[in-house]
Design an enzyme around this catalytic site. Structure first.
Site, short mmCIF file in Angstrom:
data_model
loop_
_atom_site.label_atom_id
_atom_site.label_comp_id
_atom_site.label_asym_id
_atom_site.label_seq_id
_atom_site.Cartn_x
_atom_site.Cartn_y
_atom_site.Cartn_z
N GLU A 5 -9.38 -10.84 2.21
CA GLU A 5 -9.87 -9.54 1.75
C GLU A 5 -11.12 -9.68 0.89
OE1 GLU A 5 -6.54 -6.71 0.69
OE2 GLU A 5 -5.42 -8.59 0.74
N SER B 130 -4.44 -4.77 2.62
CA SER B 130 -5.46 -4.11 3.43
C SER B 130 -5.14 -4.13 4.92
CB SER B 130 -6.84 -4.75 3.19
OG SER B 130 -7.27 -4.49 1.88
N TYR C 225 -11.56 0.28 6.92
CA TYR C 225 -12.86 -0.21 6.45
C TYR C 225 -13.97 -0.26 7.49
CZ TYR C 225 -9.91 -1.70 2.58
OH TYR C 225 -9.02 -1.72 1.54
N ARG D 113 -0.73 1.21 -6.99
CA ARG D 113 -0.64 2.23 -5.94
C ARG D 113 0.65 1.96 -5.20
NH1 ARG D 113 -4.07 0.70 -1.94
NH2 ARG D 113 -2.26 0.29 -0.63
N ASP E 173 3.08 2.90 -2.08
CA ASP E 173 2.98 3.47 -0.74
C ASP E 173 4.36 3.72 -0.15
OD1 ASP E 173 0.34 2.93 -1.26
OD2 ASP E 173 0.15 1.34 0.23
N GLU F 285 5.13 -0.49 0.10
CA GLU F 285 4.70 -1.60 -0.74
C GLU F 285 4.18 -1.08 -2.07
OE1 GLU F 285 1.45 -3.79 0.89
OE2 GLU F 285 0.31 -2.02 1.44
N ASN G 38 1.07 -1.99 -4.63
CA ASN G 38 -0.19 -2.72 -4.72
C ASN G 38 -0.64 -2.73 -6.18
OD1 ASN G 38 -2.92 -3.59 -4.51
ND2 ASN G 38 -2.99 -2.88 -2.40
N GLY H 12 -7.47 -1.08 -4.05
CA GLY H 12 -8.90 -1.02 -3.81
C GLY H 12 -9.60 -0.02 -4.72
#
Length: 375
Positions: free
Chosen positions: A17, A197, A268, A308, A310, A324, A326, A330
Site C-alpha cells: 500500500e 485497501s 484508487y 474506521r 467497516d 474490519e 482500520n 486512508g
C-alpha cells in the site's frame, strides 16, 4: 510567540500500500495547520530507507501524491537526550551531517504490514516518541482480520462465518478445498489476513477458482481467510478518540456493477469506481445500531486516536456484521474517514489538530506512569 509543535509526517513504507500512503501524506501535509505545527516530512522507501525531505519542495506536488526524491538525506529516528533536549525524539542524518530535527510527535500516514501492524508503533515506543493512532496491541490486532473477528465475537459483535488458515496448513492438507466447501457457500471472499485497501482480495463464485484466489492472497500474507459472501451493503463508521469517543455518521459505499465489490481498483484506480452515500441511506434505528457497534469494536480492540470500522449490512435480514477495523485509515482527498468526520462536524484541519493533541496527551500520560513506576 508560542513555539510550534513539530510534527514528523511519516509516509511510504515497504508494504503493498506504498502508493496509497503517498496520497494520504500529501493531504495530511497540505492540511496541517501551519500556525500551530511545523511539518517535517519523512518517508520510508520500498527498500526500507528513511529520508527527510524539504517541505518547500514536496508541497509543490499539491494534494494528489508525493514523490520520494532519491537525493534526500537518509536519516534515523533517535530518542530524546534527557531533559536537555526537552525529551524530544529527533530525526538524525546518517551521513555525519550535523543537521538534527527534533520532533514532538510522529504522524504515521502508512498502511499495511510493517506500517500499521504494531511494528512501527513498537519502534516509536522504544524511542519514547509520541505518535498518532493506536498502540502496539490494537494496531497488531486491527491489522489481523482473523484476530479482529475473534475478539469481536467474544465482545458479542456479529461476524460472518469464515475460515482462517496459514499457507503451511493449506499446503500440507490440514485444510482442504472440500473442508471449505462443506462449511461455506458460494460466493466467498478470499482475503490476506494482514493487508488493507482490498489488496489481494478475490470474490470467488465457482469453487474451481478457489485455488488461484488463495495463491494470489498468499502472495501478500502467510495467513488468509475465506469469508462467507453476504448479499450486503457496505457501511463504514469513523471513530475519533476522546472522553467519550466521537462517532461519526455512517457512510455507504456503492461499487459500480463492473467492479462487483469495492476492490483496490474501484478505490484508487477508477475515478468512477464507486459512489458514496454520506450519510448512509439507512433507517434511524440502523444508524444508531451501526454507530453503537463501531464504538463497541473500537473499545473491544482498545484502539486509541482513531479507527474506521467497516460493516456489512445484510440486505435480506437487516443485520450488521463486522468486516474490519482500520486503525490507520486512508487520508487521501477521497478517503472515507476524513469525509465522514467532515460530514459529522469535524473539518479536515481540525481533525488533524485533534489527532495530534490526542497523541501528545496519551504520550504525556504514559510517560507520567512510567516515571511514577521508576520512582
Amino acid at each position: 510567540m508560542t513555539e510550534k509543535t513539530r510534527v514528523a509526517v511519516l509516509y511510504g513504507g515497504r508494504s503493498g500500500e506504498h502508493e496509497v500512503s503517498l496520497r494520504s501524506a500529501a493531504s495530511v501535509i497540505r492540511h496541517l495547520d501551519r500556525d500551530r505545527f511545523e511539518v517535517i516530512p519523512v518517508s520510508i522507501d520500498k527498500a526500507g530507507r528513511w529520508q527527510r525531505h524539504d517541505l518547500r519542495r514536496i508541497t509543490q506536488t499539491g494534494d494528489e501524491s508525493l514523490a520520494i526524491p532519491p537525493e534526500s538525506p537518509e536519516v534515523r529516528l533517535a530518542p530524546g537526550i534527557g531533559e536537555g533536549a526537552g525529551g524530544r525524539a529527533a530525526v538524525v542524518a546518517l551521513d555525519g551531517a550535523p543537521a538534527r530535527a527534533e520532533i514532538d510527535v510522529v504522524f504515521p500516514v502508512l498502511h499495511g504490514p510493517l506500517c500499521e501492524d504494531g511494528t512501527l508503533q513498537g519502534l516509536l515506543e522504544l524511542t519514547e516518541t509520541a505518535y498518532v493512532g493506536s498502540g502496539v496491541m490494537a494496531s497488531a490486532v486491527g491489522m489481523d482480520k482473523d484476530v479482529t473477528k475473534r475478539l469481536a465475537g467474544l465482545a458479542g459483535i456479529p461476524i460472518a462465518p469464515y475460515r482462517a488458515f496459514t499457507r503451511r496448513a493449506w499446503e500440507r492438507g490440514a485444510v482442504s478445498h472440500d473442508d471449505i466447501a462443506a462449511t461455506l457457500t458460494l460466493p466467498v471472499f478470499v482475503k490476506p489476513c494482514n493487508m488493507g485497501s482490498s489488496v489481494g482480495i478475490h470474490k470467488v463464485k465457482d469453487w474451481n477458482d478457489l485455488p488461484a484466489a488463495l495463491a494470489d492472497a498468499f502472495r501478500y500474507d502467510v495467513k488468509v481467510l475465506v469469508e462467507q459472501g453476504i448479499d450486503a451493503r457496505e457501511v463504514e463508521v469513523a471513530v475519533l478518540d476522546g472522553d467519550p469517543p466521537f462517532v461519526s455518521v455512517a457512510s455507504e459505499l456503492n461499487p459500480q456493477p463492473h467492479h462487483d465489490f469495492y476492490s483496490y481498483a474501484a478505490k484508487y484506480l477508477d475515478p468512477e469506481g464507486a459512489s458514496v452515500d454520506l450519510p448512509a441511506k439507512i433507517t434511524p434505528a440502523q444508524m444508531e445500531r451501526v454507530r453503537a457497534l463501531a464504538l463497541q469494536a473500537f473499545e473491544a480492540l482498545e484502539c486509541s486516536g482513531m479507527a474506521r470500522v467497516d460493516f456489512f449490512l445484510d440486505r435480506q435480514t437487516g443485520d450488521f456484521y463486522l468486516n474490519e477495523v482500520n486503525t490507520l485509515p486512508g487520508f487521501t482527498s477521497i478517503s472515507m474517514y476524513p469525509q465522514m468526520m467532515e460530514a459529522s462536524g469535524v473539518p479536515y484541519p481540525e481533525l488533524l489538530t485533534r489527532l495530534v493533541e490526542l497523541a501528545l496527551e496519551r504520550h504525556r500520560t504514559r510517560r507520567g506512569l512510567t516515571r511514577e513506576f521508576e520512582g
